[in-house]
Design a protein around this motif. Structure first.
Motif, mmCIF file in Angstrom:
data_model
loop_
_atom_site.group_PDB
_atom_site.id
_atom_site.type_symbol
_atom_site.label_atom_id
_atom_site.label_comp_id
_atom_site.label_asym_id
_atom_site.label_seq_id
_atom_site.Cartn_x
_atom_site.Cartn_y
_atom_site.Cartn_z
ATOM 1 N N TRP A 183 -4.647 21.021 43.094
ATOM 2 C CA TRP A 183 -3.438 21.756 43.477
ATOM 3 C C TRP A 183 -3.881 23.124 43.975
ATOM 4 C CZ3 TRP A 183 0.488 18.459 43.160
ATOM 5 C CH2 TRP A 183 0.463 17.462 42.178
ATOM 6 N N GLU A 184 -3.179 23.627 44.977
ATOM 7 C CA GLU A 184 -3.540 24.935 45.538
ATOM 8 C C GLU A 184 -2.262 25.693 45.875
ATOM 9 O OE1 GLU A 184 -6.130 26.701 49.314
ATOM 10 O OE2 GLU A 184 -6.442 24.632 48.620
ATOM 11 N N TRP A 185 -1.974 26.707 45.046
ATOM 12 C CA TRP A 185 -0.794 27.555 45.247
ATOM 13 C C TRP A 185 -1.253 28.870 45.897
ATOM 14 C CZ3 TRP A 185 4.169 26.058 43.616
ATOM 15 C CH2 TRP A 185 4.229 24.931 42.791
ATOM 16 N N VAL A 186 -0.693 29.169 47.046
ATOM 17 C CA VAL A 186 -1.070 30.390 47.756
ATOM 18 C C VAL A 186 0.026 31.434 47.561
ATOM 19 C CG1 VAL A 186 -1.694 31.408 49.972
ATOM 20 C CG2 VAL A 186 -2.356 29.037 49.445
ATOM 21 N N PHE A 187 -0.319 32.496 46.803
ATOM 22 C CA PHE A 187 0.582 33.612 46.537
ATOM 23 C C PHE A 187 0.103 34.831 47.328
ATOM 24 C CE2 PHE A 187 1.050 30.885 42.806
ATOM 25 C CZ PHE A 187 2.435 30.806 42.705
ATOM 26 N N PRO A 188 0.873 35.918 47.317
ATOM 27 C CA PRO A 188 0.501 37.085 48.135
ATOM 28 C C PRO A 188 -0.883 37.652 47.825
ATOM 29 C CG PRO A 188 2.776 37.278 47.411
ATOM 30 C CD PRO A 188 2.203 36.098 46.700
ATOM 31 N N THR A 189 -1.277 37.638 46.550
ATOM 32 C CA THR A 189 -2.527 38.307 46.191
ATOM 33 C C THR A 189 -3.572 37.376 45.599
ATOM 34 O OG1 THR A 189 -1.656 38.834 43.981
ATOM 35 C CG2 THR A 189 -1.316 40.467 45.733
ATOM 36 N N VAL A 190 -3.223 36.107 45.394
ATOM 37 C CA VAL A 190 -4.152 35.215 44.712
ATOM 38 C C VAL A 190 -3.812 33.770 45.038
ATOM 39 C CG1 VAL A 190 -2.772 34.959 42.605
ATOM 40 C CG2 VAL A 190 -5.275 34.766 42.480
ATOM 41 N N THR A 191 -4.806 32.889 44.899
ATOM 42 C CA THR A 191 -4.594 31.448 45.001
ATOM 43 C C THR A 191 -4.823 30.838 43.624
ATOM 44 O OG1 THR A 191 -5.269 31.356 47.321
ATOM 45 C CG2 THR A 191 -5.360 29.305 46.077
ATOM 46 N N LEU A 192 -3.844 30.098 43.119
ATOM 47 C CA LEU A 192 -3.929 29.494 41.793
ATOM 48 C C LEU A 192 -4.076 27.987 41.923
ATOM 49 C CD1 LEU A 192 -1.164 31.535 39.915
ATOM 50 C CD2 LEU A 192 -3.631 31.976 40.024
ATOM 51 N N PHE A 193 -4.751 27.388 40.935
ATOM 52 C CA PHE A 193 -5.056 25.962 40.995
ATOM 53 C C PHE A 193 -4.446 25.184 39.835
ATOM 54 C CE2 PHE A 193 -8.377 28.353 43.157
ATOM 55 C CZ PHE A 193 -8.383 27.753 44.394
#
Length: 277
Positions: A183-193
């Motif tokens: 899973w790859e969540w792209v947020f303004p300041t970080v990418t979370l998995f």
């Protein structure tokens, strides 16, 4: 004849009625005056087939008759340009084959030689190449698998935040036939998995987040969503007249009325009042 033609029987008849036989490339004698000719054993090219029979003078004289047979070979089909597996959303692939001059058939094939995974659909497909010249024909096949993409979806909980401790919850609602490996969540300041992450925004307003899911077969898809983070108001007020007199105590909200939709005052005796007061 063609090199891949079935073996066939040839028969000879002598002029004097005496039995004879055959010899030559690809010849297998099975009886007097009979033999089987096997094109694949003879091989490509022109071959001389000889029918022999004894002379009637009984002095060992052998008489022969020759005939020529041509074995045509179009070669062996080699298909290239295709991978063993594709994702449903992959771009089209150009398929090639040797020898040239033939045509392709099968699910997902768009003439003359393009393979579209999305047209083929999910599953295993057989791509066939066929070349024909005269009475001879050759063909070859290639199996290709098309794997599904994940159906990415998510919802967002708690769109109001104090921008200090109230993180926003993202709930993953992706559906997939194949197991999702990343899973790859792209947020303004970080990418979370994480599968279901939380993220703390430090400003309110319009936001964008993207979720990308990838299966164990390497197939991926993504979803981008726009949403608005609202600022949780910090309630504050002032009052007038702290003395126990006949004059009422007046309470006044000090919040900016332009960003507040409603007010509710809760008093110690259980009284509820609406409005800014």
């Amino acid at each position: 004849t063609c090199i891949d033609s079935e073996p066939f029987t040839i028969t000879g008849t002598s002029t004097n009625g005496l039995p004879g036989g055959f010899y030559g490339n690809g010849i297998d004698s099975i009886a007097p005056d009979q033999a089987i000719f096997n094109p694949s054993i003879a091989g490509e090219g022109t071959h001389s087939i000889t029918y022999w029979y004894p002379h009637e003078d009984d002095e060992g004289t052998i008489l022969t008759i020759n005939r020529s047979v041509t074995v045509d070979s179009l070669g062996i089909v080699e298909i290239s340009g295709l991978m063993d597996a594709y994702c449903l959303n992959d771009i089209a692939a150009e398929v090639m084959a040797a020898p040239s001059g033939g045509g392709f058939s099968g699910n997902g094939i768009v003439p003359p030689n393009m393979f579209y995974p999305n047209l083929a659909g999910v599953g295993t497909h057989t791509i066939t190449y066929t070349k024909t010249e005269g009475v001879c024909s050759i063909s070859g096949q290639f199996e290709v698998a098309v794997n599904p993409m994940p159906n990415v979806n998510f919802s967002i909980e708690g769109l109001c935040s104090d921008l200090l401790t109230d993180s926003i919850e993202f709930i993953n609602r992706t559906e997939s036939v194949d197991e999702v490996s990343t899973w790859e969540w792209v947020f303004p300041t970080v990418t979370l998995f994480d599968k279901d992450p939380r993220y703390l925004y430090t400003t309110s307003g319009l936001k964008i987040v993207t979720l990308k899911a990838t299966t164990n077969n390497g197939c991926s898809s993504e979803m981008e969503r726009n949403f608005t983070v609202g600022l949780v108001p910090r309630a504050n007020f002032t009052w007038q007249n702290e003395c126990l007199t006949d004059s009422p105590t007046r309470f006044t909200s000090t919040n900016d009325p332009s960003i507040i939709d409603s007010y509710q005052w809760v008093f110690e005796d259980g009284t509820l009042l609406d409005g800014r007061l």
